[in-house]
Design a protein around this motif. Structure first.
Motif: not given
Length: 522
Positions: A271-295
């Motif tokens: 399911l996770a692989a399908s979700l990722e593949q679906h996202i890649k069908e659109y113009d979404v900038d995927i920023i991976s292996a990064q962790r938010a530390t605040g807002i």
């Protein structure tokens, strides 16, 4: 070895091989390994018969039974110690295709980064064939070995090579070793592995991220809620980014999913692989292996933008943000738990259960997850003891009946876990209190599987202006709005009353539509 349906599917994949490859099998004559060697030979033979591009030979390797895969005429750099079936069958198929010249879907930039790595890297990954997270690590390291001649990788089935598991005291998978030293534990992606080998990678990525233009919507989290939010936002034609330390989230730790409407059965990683593949069908900038530390909420100081600082030192900016950071397994928070994590204390029975074959284990938690874990483990281990804090179990009645019918499952109610004990290297037991009598008790076990619910991943919001519940959940309204304008939230990290995949997806869609409405009105 392979049924007709699997052969047909494999044959279709193997048509993509463009250059000759060679499979080398190393067989064992020791009595306990003869049967597995026969299975491996049969598997390798059937694969070689499906394509004229594949040849087969026998060659002695360090571990037997094992099989290695390489372009014809080259020394193998990708090996499987054991029989790569179960969840690892996909790893085998990809290894065959990549050795045969079929291109990987990994970005060209990442592939070049792998080719440019300097040094000798010899990886070993201990797995269990029932582990749904192990293939990600195996496939990442296999690809690295395929692309860089200075990298080798061998997958090792821990259940088949128990002597090594015992010697190295491996009690959780995947466990990765580099040049004989422990390198990492648990699921890892290429984006997480490479910076550990390329010291300048993190600095380069942080510098690049600081230069990224502000987004209209930035989704923080790559689980079902985050995926749905990103897709719905992108479909509105607005600039969308998705920040994900670990794509798939908690879904990656879920084996069987039977309540995802219209899909009678699937598995978390699929399911996770399908979700990722679906996202890649659109113009979404995927920023991976990064962790938010605040807002940092939008203000005059931030030019009306919401700022998300990252652990790498970079800061992302957006006109609106959707928090979808999900949840993780709740811990016992008793002495010894941290010390013996991955040394007998485990949170994924599907992944680590096979490592406790023939041993006595405990499951803490009497909800659906706990009882399901006990049922699954009962088929592998000598004995399972379930410890439930309350005087009644919370699991569905059908699960309770099944567990109670198993001769090697014992259920203890009104049990308060107080300590995990061990010999300094691994778990040897646990202490608990009988809440009825107040009597302290000891249970001798080799493994403890913790299944006591979830805790939201919202620590990075502590001290911010985002209002949280007493449980640490982000408080949202019916539109997914938080206490700060322009900041929305969805999924298991929020006060949504039921933590379910399908509910998280709906909440992600709601948050994205609400964010879009906010943007057009402001």
């Amino acid at each position: 070895m392979l049924d007709a349906n699997l052969k047909q599917q494999l044959n279709a994949y193997l048509q993509n091989i463009v250059s000759p490859i060679e499979i080398s099998v190393s067989l064992s004559e020791t009595p306990e390994q003869v049967a597995k060697s026969t299975e491996l030979r049969e598997l390798a033979t059937e694969i070689s018969q499906l394509s004229h591009q594949i040849s087969l030979k026998e060659a002695q390797a360090h571990r037997s039974p094992s099989m290695s895969i390489a372009p014809a005429g080259q020394t193998p750099r990708v090996s499987f110690a054991g029989i790569p079936m179960g969840h690892e069958f996909t790893s085998l198929v990809l290894a065959l295709l990549q050795a045969g010249g079929h291109p990987s879907k990994v970005s060209s930039e990442l592939q070049q980064q792998i080719r440019d790595l300097k040094g000798e890297f010899h990886f070993e990954t201990y797995i269990s064939l029932s582990c749904q997270n192990c293939p990600d690590v195996v496939q990442a390291l296999n690809l690295m070995a395929t692309l860089n001649p200075n990298i080798t990788h061998v997958m090792i089935d821990g259940a088949l090579f128990q002597d090594e598991v015992t010697e190295r005291q491996i009690m959780a998978v995947p466990a990765v070793y580099l040049n004989g030293e422990h390198f990492g534990q648990g699921r890892m992606s290429l984006e997480e592995i490479i910076p550990k080998l390329d010291s300048e990678a993190a600095e380069r990525q942080a510098a690049n991220l600081n230069d990224v233009d502000p987004y209209d919507v930035l989704v923080v989290g790559g689980g079902p809620a985050g995926a749905a939010a990103a897709i719905y936002a992108a479909r509105k034609g607005i600039r969308t980014g998705l920040l994900a330390e670990r794509f798939g989230g908690q879904v990656m730790d879920t084996l069987g999913i039977e309540n995802f409407i219209s899909v009678p059965y699937t598995e978390g990683p699929k399911l996770a692989a399908s979700l990722e593949q679906h996202i890649k069908e659109y113009d979404v900038d995927i920023i991976s292996a990064q962790r938010a530390t605040g807002i940092q909420s939008a203000s005059a100081d931030t030019n009306g933008l919401v700022n998300i600082p990252l652990a790498s030192g970079a800061t992302l900016k957006s006109r609106s943000v959707i928090l979808a950071t999900g949840a993780r397994w709740r811990e016992l928070n008793v002495p010894g738990e941290v010390e013996y994590r991955n040394k007998g204390v485990a949170y994924c029975p599907h992944c680590d259960g096979p490592l406790f074959k023939g041993k006595r284990v405990a499951v803490v938690g009497g909800g659906n997850s706990g009882i399901e874990a006990a049922i699954d483990l009962a088929g592998l281990v000598e004995h399972v003891t379930v410890l439930e804090f309350a005087d009644t179990l919370r699991a569905d009645e059908v699960l309770q009946r099944k567990a109670e019918s198993l001769p090697n499952v014992e259920i203890i109610r009104s049990a308060q876990t107080t300590e995990v004990v061990g010999d300094g290297q691994k778990v040897s037991g646990m202490n608990y209190i009988d809440r009825v009598s107040g009597e302290p008790k000891h249970l001798a076990v080799a493994g403890i599987f913790v299944q006591i619910g979830l805790v939201p991943n919202t620590e990075f919001l502590q001290g911010s202006n985002i209002e949280l519940s007493r449980f640490g959940e982000v408080i949202i309204d019916a539109k997914g709005a938080t206490s700060q304008p322009g900041v929305f939230a969805a999924g298991d990290a929020t006060t949504v009353p039921h933590k379910q995949i399908i509910i998280a997806m709906g909440a992600g869609a709601t948050a994205a539509l609400s964010a879009f409405d906010h943007l057009i009105r402001s």
